[in-house]
Design a protein around this motif. Structure first.
Motif, mmCIF file in Angstrom:
data_model
loop_
_atom_site.group_PDB
_atom_site.id
_atom_site.type_symbol
_atom_site.label_atom_id
_atom_site.label_comp_id
_atom_site.label_asym_id
_atom_site.label_seq_id
_atom_site.Cartn_x
_atom_site.Cartn_y
_atom_site.Cartn_z
ATOM 1 N N THR A 1 13.842 -24.667 0.997
ATOM 2 C CA THR A 1 14.961 -25.573 0.321
ATOM 3 C C THR A 1 16.219 -24.876 -0.050
ATOM 4 O O THR A 1 17.440 -25.244 0.240
ATOM 5 C CB THR A 1 14.272 -26.047 -1.009
ATOM 6 O OG1 THR A 1 13.052 -26.880 -0.885
ATOM 7 C CG2 THR A 1 15.348 -26.973 -1.788
ATOM 8 N N VAL A 2 16.161 -23.637 -0.349
ATOM 9 C CA VAL A 2 17.149 -22.709 -0.475
ATOM 10 C C VAL A 2 17.338 -21.524 0.124
ATOM 11 O O VAL A 2 18.244 -21.191 0.716
ATOM 12 C CB VAL A 2 16.984 -22.614 -2.447
ATOM 13 C CG1 VAL A 2 18.456 -21.585 -2.630
ATOM 14 C CG2 VAL A 2 17.152 -23.669 -3.110
ATOM 15 N N GLU A 3 16.414 -20.563 0.048
ATOM 16 C CA GLU A 3 16.414 -19.388 0.574
ATOM 17 C C GLU A 3 16.669 -19.522 2.222
ATOM 18 O O GLU A 3 17.663 -18.838 2.698
ATOM 19 C CB GLU A 3 15.111 -18.486 0.595
ATOM 20 C CG GLU A 3 15.191 -17.175 1.320
ATOM 21 C CD GLU A 3 13.687 -16.457 1.555
ATOM 22 O OE1 GLU A 3 13.494 -15.559 2.071
ATOM 23 O OE2 GLU A 3 12.860 -16.840 0.903
ATOM 24 N N THR B 1 16.817 -18.649 -12.850
ATOM 25 C CA THR B 1 18.425 -19.026 -12.571
ATOM 26 C C THR B 1 18.973 -17.860 -12.967
ATOM 27 O O THR B 1 20.172 -17.580 -12.282
ATOM 28 C CB THR B 1 18.743 -20.442 -13.395
ATOM 29 O OG1 THR B 1 17.800 -21.487 -12.938
ATOM 30 C CG2 THR B 1 19.929 -20.786 -12.978
ATOM 31 N N ALA B 2 19.019 -17.278 -14.119
ATOM 32 C CA ALA B 2 19.709 -16.224 -14.483
ATOM 33 C C ALA B 2 19.885 -14.988 -13.533
ATOM 34 O O ALA B 2 20.789 -14.393 -13.366
ATOM 35 C CB ALA B 2 19.507 -15.656 -16.092
ATOM 36 N N ARG B 3 18.409 -14.514 -13.120
ATOM 37 C CA ARG B 3 18.265 -13.446 -12.526
ATOM 38 C C ARG B 3 19.052 -13.780 -10.889
ATOM 39 O O ARG B 3 19.579 -12.986 -10.356
ATOM 40 C CB ARG B 3 17.004 -13.217 -12.311
ATOM 41 C CG ARG B 3 16.565 -11.848 -11.474
ATOM 42 C CD ARG B 3 15.194 -11.584 -11.636
ATOM 43 N NE ARG B 3 14.242 -12.263 -10.631
ATOM 44 C CZ ARG B 3 12.796 -12.396 -10.520
ATOM 45 N NH1 ARG B 3 12.349 -11.109 -11.405
ATOM 46 N NH2 ARG B 3 12.123 -13.024 -9.930
ATOM 47 N N PHE C 1 18.963 -14.418 -4.013
ATOM 48 C CA PHE C 1 19.265 -15.481 -4.885
ATOM 49 C C PHE C 1 18.689 -16.539 -4.690
ATOM 50 O O PHE C 1 18.219 -17.565 -5.405
ATOM 51 C CB PHE C 1 20.862 -15.587 -4.483
ATOM 52 C CG PHE C 1 21.328 -17.093 -4.929
ATOM 53 C CD1 PHE C 1 21.895 -17.235 -6.370
ATOM 54 C CD2 PHE C 1 21.625 -18.027 -4.211
ATOM 55 C CE1 PHE C 1 22.223 -18.482 -6.747
ATOM 56 C CE2 PHE C 1 22.258 -19.125 -4.565
ATOM 57 C CZ PHE C 1 22.323 -19.490 -5.954
ATOM 58 N N GLY C 2 18.431 -17.045 -3.199
ATOM 59 C CA GLY C 2 17.892 -18.541 -2.924
ATOM 60 C C GLY C 2 16.149 -18.428 -3.073
ATOM 61 O O GLY C 2 15.749 -19.304 -3.544
ATOM 62 N N THR C 3 15.645 -17.261 -3.384
ATOM 63 C CA THR C 3 14.017 -17.280 -3.477
ATOM 64 C C THR C 3 13.898 -17.580 -5.157
ATOM 65 O O THR C 3 13.233 -18.362 -5.391
ATOM 66 C CB THR C 3 13.623 -15.916 -3.499
ATOM 67 O OG1 THR C 3 13.792 -15.618 -2.015
ATOM 68 C CG2 THR C 3 12.134 -15.843 -3.756
#
Length: 380
Positions: A225-227, A348-350, A250-252
């Motif tokens: 979906t993201v990574e 999300t912050a990380r 970031f994506g993970t």
């Protein structure tokens, strides 16, 4: 956070697209057009020789073109932009076609996931295996309707996966960019299927370990979906190893947060918004992190009644709305919902911290920050 009916609604956000170098023509409309052009060409080709299959393909085409947030192509596009892709360049159209192929990977995943989970509805309509079983019943055909529906779903999911490869290969990327796209694309397909298997395995093993739930989230959802879409876009652009690594980290984290939100919506979402019956994850026996946390907290409190209620609900195909409501009440009371919300915020912050430290284009960074809100603060 919860309404009087115990449904959680996170603020919905529109997918940011930004300037694409085509005036007011935004990314989503370009993706939709690329998909429509490809799918209708494929339908016409097979329709000339096997019209019966072309007719069956209409259900898949309707699913792919009929909805969805287009998050995967959007992340891939901004991965390309982050790694130096120029939206005003001639190759941008080929990039749009290449990243649009991700929606066909998603089409395969949805059709097969619905079949394996025996889900009745998707995006407010009958799922493909259900629709084809009903077509069989109406026509009065021989053999078992449900078996026909299952077989049709397998074939249509398979053709969606095959077409995804075709669409990427025929996108028009130059030879070097196409070669760079191979590794993230192949990894993404394998990880998605591995995650789906882990999901099924955890159900049949009745595995309540939170680490198992997180592994399923990591491979079944976060990766494709993201990574990997970010990785794919950055690879097409020829991004440096530093940029690729930063985007993947970031994506993970963001992808896992995305799935945790999805798990919340699986129990607390409004069917009128999500397009799926509330409590489907419970009926299917999914040991999500939300439920694992709920069971852990019940054990820690020696709350045998809550433990019994949750275990009786997980995997109960006859669970009704009152039963789902009771599960919601217990999860809220145990603090499981609040704990998952904190985990979404932490991840999300990380992810955003990693993104800030990654040396990418400022416009792309801004859009990816916006996309993080889309992925984690949604109600469908």
């Amino acid at each position: 956070m919860a309404t009087s009916t115990h449904r959680i609604s996170a603020p919905a956000a529109a997918v940011p697209t930004g300037s694409t170098g085509r005036g007011h023509d935004d990314l989503r409309s370009r993706v939709d057009r690329a998909l429509a052009t490809f799918l209708h060409q494929r339908r016409a080709t097979i329709g000339a020789t096997v019209p019966e299959f072309a007719e069956a393909m209409d259900s898949l085409i309707d699913l792919v073109l009929g909805g969805g947030k287009r998050l995967r192509p959007t992340f891939a596009w901004w991965g390309w932009r982050a790694a130096g892709g120029d939206p005003s360049s001639p190759e941008s159209e080929a990039v749009v076609r290449a990243v649009s192929a991700l929606e066909l990977i998603q089409g395969c995943a949805l059709v097969h996931d619905d079949l394996m989970d025996d889900s009745p509805r998707r995006r407010g309509a009958p799922t493909i295996h259900v629709a084809f079983a009903e077509r069989h019943r109406r026509a009065g055909w021989a053999t078992a309707p449900d078996r026909f529906g299952m077989a049709a779903a397998v074939l249509l999911g398979d053709i969606s996966l095959a077409w995804a490869d075709d669409m990427l290969r025929e996108s028009g990327l130059d030879i070097e960019a196409a070669a760079r796209a191979v590794q993230p694309w192949q990894a993404m397909r394998t990880e998605m299927l591995a995650g789906q298997y882990l999901d099924m395995l955890s159900q049949v093993r009745c595995d309540e370990d939170p680490e198992t739930a997180l592994r399923v989230d990591r491979f079944k959802s976060a990766a494709y979906t993201v990574e990997r879409p970010l990785h794919l876009g950055a690879a097409i652009a020829g991004g440096s190893s530093e940029i690729v690594t930063g985007l993947r980290h970031f994506g993970t984290d963001l992808g896992v947060a995305f799935q945790l939100r999805d798990d919340q919506l699986g129990v607390f979402g409004d069917p009128a918004v999500t397009g799926k019956p509330a409590g489907d994850d419970l009926r299917e026996g999914k040991r999500t992190l939300l439920l694992s946390v709920g069971l852990r907290r019940a054990r820690e409190r020696a709350d045998d009644a809550s433990t019994k209620l949750l275990r009786a609900a997980i995997g109960n195909p006859d669970l009704d709305e009152d039963g789902v409501s009771s599960v919601r009440t217990v999860l809220l009371r145990l603090g499981a919902v609040a704990e998952i919300e904190r985990e979404i915020e932490r991840l999300t912050a990380r992810a955003l911290s990693v993104l800030e430290a990654t040396g990418i284009d400022a416009v792309a960074k801004e859009r990816l920050v916006e996309l993080s809100a889309v992925a984690t603060r949604r109600n469908h």
